[in-house]
Write an enzyme that holds these catalytic residues in place. Structure first.
Site, PDB file in Angstrom:
ATOM      1  N   ASP A   8       0.832  -1.211   0.000  1.00  0.00           N
ATOM      2  CA  ASP A   8       0.000   0.000   0.000  1.00  0.00           C
ATOM      3  C   ASP A   8       0.864   1.257   0.000  1.00  0.00           C
ATOM      4  O   ASP A   8       1.999   1.238   0.467  1.00  0.00           O
ATOM      5  CB  ASP A   8      -0.907  -0.044   1.243  1.00  0.00           C
ATOM      6  CG  ASP A   8      -2.092   0.897   1.115  1.00  0.00           C
ATOM      7  OD1 ASP A   8      -2.379   1.356  -0.013  1.00  0.00           O
ATOM      8  OD2 ASP A   8      -2.724   1.165   2.149  1.00  0.00           O
ATOM      9  N   HIS A  29       2.220   3.798  -8.996  1.00  0.00           N
ATOM     10  CA  HIS A  29       2.014   2.368  -9.278  1.00  0.00           C
ATOM     11  C   HIS A  29       3.197   1.802 -10.066  1.00  0.00           C
ATOM     12  O   HIS A  29       3.611   0.676  -9.850  1.00  0.00           O
ATOM     13  CB  HIS A  29       0.706   2.153 -10.050  1.00  0.00           C
ATOM     14  CG  HIS A  29      -0.509   2.494  -9.229  1.00  0.00           C
ATOM     15  ND1 HIS A  29      -0.648   2.090  -7.934  1.00  0.00           N
ATOM     16  CD2 HIS A  29      -1.621   3.221  -9.519  1.00  0.00           C
ATOM     17  CE1 HIS A  29      -1.798   2.546  -7.449  1.00  0.00           C
ATOM     18  NE2 HIS A  29      -2.402   3.234  -8.384  1.00  0.00           N
ATOM     19  N   LEU A  81      11.193 -19.817  -5.287  1.00  0.00           N
ATOM     20  CA  LEU A  81      10.241 -19.037  -4.490  1.00  0.00           C
ATOM     21  C   LEU A  81       8.883 -19.136  -5.184  1.00  0.00           C
ATOM     22  O   LEU A  81       8.810 -19.097  -6.406  1.00  0.00           O
ATOM     23  CB  LEU A  81      10.680 -17.571  -4.453  1.00  0.00           C
ATOM     24  CG  LEU A  81       9.728 -16.645  -3.695  1.00  0.00           C
ATOM     25  CD1 LEU A  81      10.445 -16.014  -2.499  1.00  0.00           C
ATOM     26  CD2 LEU A  81       9.196 -15.534  -4.555  1.00  0.00           C
TER      27      LEU A  81
HETATM   28  C1  IPE Z   1      -4.948  -2.660  -0.139  1.00  0.00           C
HETATM   29  O1  IPE Z   1      -4.817  -1.344  -0.398  1.00  0.00           O
HETATM   30  C2  IPE Z   1      -5.003  -3.477  -1.389  1.00  0.00           C
HETATM   31  C3  IPE Z   1      -3.819  -3.526  -2.232  1.00  0.00           C
HETATM   32  C4  IPE Z   1      -2.597  -3.132  -1.905  1.00  0.00           C
HETATM   33  C5  IPE Z   1      -4.084  -4.079  -3.520  1.00  0.00           C
HETATM   34  P1  IPE Z   1      -6.048  -0.366  -0.581  1.00  0.00           P
HETATM   35  O2  IPE Z   1      -5.438   0.982  -0.708  1.00  0.00           O
HETATM   36  O3  IPE Z   1      -6.932  -0.809  -1.685  1.00  0.00           O
HETATM   37  O4  IPE Z   1      -6.869  -0.494   0.783  1.00  0.00           O
HETATM   38  P2  IPE Z   1      -7.761   0.573   1.531  1.00  0.00           P
HETATM   39  O5  IPE Z   1      -8.739   1.128   0.532  1.00  0.00           O
HETATM   40  O6  IPE Z   1      -6.837   1.626   2.043  1.00  0.00           O
HETATM   41  O7  IPE Z   1      -8.411  -0.193   2.644  1.00  0.00           O
HETATM   42  C1  IPE Z   2      -1.500   0.403  -3.408  1.00  0.00           C
HETATM   43  O1  IPE Z   2      -1.322   1.761  -3.402  1.00  0.00           O
HETATM   44  C2  IPE Z   2      -1.692  -0.167  -4.797  1.00  0.00           C
HETATM   45  C3  IPE Z   2      -3.080  -0.559  -5.125  1.00  0.00           C
HETATM   46  C4  IPE Z   2      -4.060  -0.651  -4.286  1.00  0.00           C
HETATM   47  C5  IPE Z   2      -3.320  -0.905  -6.512  1.00  0.00           C
HETATM   48  P1  IPE Z   2      -2.544   2.757  -3.343  1.00  0.00           P
HETATM   49  O2  IPE Z   2      -2.936   3.120  -4.737  1.00  0.00           O
HETATM   50  O3  IPE Z   2      -3.640   2.225  -2.500  1.00  0.00           O
HETATM   51  O4  IPE Z   2      -1.876   4.023  -2.641  1.00  0.00           O
HETATM   52  P2  IPE Z   2      -2.514   4.985  -1.558  1.00  0.00           P
HETATM   53  O5  IPE Z   2      -3.044   4.122  -0.454  1.00  0.00           O
HETATM   54  O6  IPE Z   2      -3.600   5.745  -2.251  1.00  0.00           O
HETATM   55  O7  IPE Z   2      -1.375   5.836  -1.130  1.00  0.00           O
HETATM   56 MG    MG Z   3      -4.102   2.370  -0.541  1.00  0.00          MG
END
Ligand code: IPE
Ligand code: IPE
Ligand code: MG
Length: 238
Positions: free
Chosen positions: A19, A36, A130
């Site tokens: 995240d 990303h 892995l």
């Molecule tokens: C968790 O992150 C899922 C992934 C890393 C794919 P999110 O950013 O989607 O989760 P929330 O919305 O903060 O709970």
């Molecule tokens: C995690 O990073 C990647 C995905 C969920 C695809 P986020 O896109 O959720 O990044 P934040 O949480 O908005 O910083």
């Molecule tokens: Mg996120």
């Protein structure tokens, strides 16, 4: 200090909620998609670190079933990125002995992307350096719903429905439960990731955004894990 032998206990299976890509980008005045991209680049680094530190199985949360709620531009960007990363990295991952698996729903994913995923799984299925489970279009609740539907379709008798049987109907069938779940970017929630399998996993949260999570951070997480006392409900340490 990154002395491998200073880790008393290495988790076999580590789950990572990657995240913070969006916040990483915002901090730099960049579009979310740049975050990303940096996040995808970082997977390779963490994969290598995991192999070096002795982790045998990684499950990474790439895109959840709930992430499709995001603006269309971001969703399309994520899909494109996922397809390109398979094209670009597959041979190298295969060469490094990584076995790729997918968890989540492939239904609803475009034909071309679904066939790329299937090809990657097929190509790498004998590798054993892995195991990398990639959660794409994955959600823990959706996974349990799919498992229950499948069990009902198979006409399993009620008394035969056990925890083991449910485990065999999940996407992670055959994988030991995760020992450690790491979440980057400081949020203390599961966000629907491996909610069945992580019942007794240890959780580790770091404020670091995913693109900055490096081998040293991984080592810190493994060290914290190695100091935990796992009990599994028992009165004694596990
Ligand atoms: C968790 O992150 C899922 C992934 C890393 C794919 P999110 O950013 O989607 O989760 P929330 O919305 O903060 O709970
Ligand atoms: C995690 O990073 C990647 C995905 C969920 C695809 P986020 O896109 O959720 O990044 P934040 O949480 O908005 O910083
Ligand atoms: Mg996120």
């Amino acid at each position: 200090m990154q002395e491998e032998h200073s880790l008393e206990r290495i988790p076999f299976h580590v789950g990572i909620i990657m995240d913070g890509n969006g916040r990483w980008a915002r901090q730099r005045g960049l579009p979310r998609l740049a975050g990303h991209r940096a996040g995808v680049e970082n997977i390779r680094r963490v994969l290598r670190g995991s192999v070096e530190l002795g982790v045998k199985m990684l499950t990474i949360d790439a895109v959840s079933t709930e992430n499709w709620k995001r603006p269309a531009e971001e969703v399309e960007g994520l899909l494109g990125l996922f397809a390109r990363v398979i094209d670009r990295e597959l041979d190298e991952l295969h060469g490094e002995g990584v076995q790729l698996r997918h968890i989540g729903r492939l239904e609803g994913v475009s034909q071309s992307l679904a066939s790329k995923v299937r090809r990657a799984i097929e190509l790498t299925k004998e590798n054993d350096q892995l195991i990398l489970n990639v959660a794409f279009n994955y959600g823990g609740r959706a996974e349990i719903v799919d498992a229950v539907q499948h069990i009902v379709r198979d006409r399993v008798a009620a008394e035969d429905v056990t925890e083991d049987l449910i485990g065999q109907y999940l996407c992670t069938a055959g994988c030991p439960d995760p020992d450690l779940i790491i979440r980057t970017s400081g949020e203390f929630r599961t966000s629907n990731f491996l909610i069945w399998q992580a019942a007794y996993a240890e959780y580790y949260v770091t404020p670091t955004f995913w693109p900055d999570f490096d081998k040293d951070e991984l080592f810190q997480a493994l060290r914290a894990y190695s100091q935990r006392e796992r009990r599994f409900g028992d009165a004694r340490a596990g």
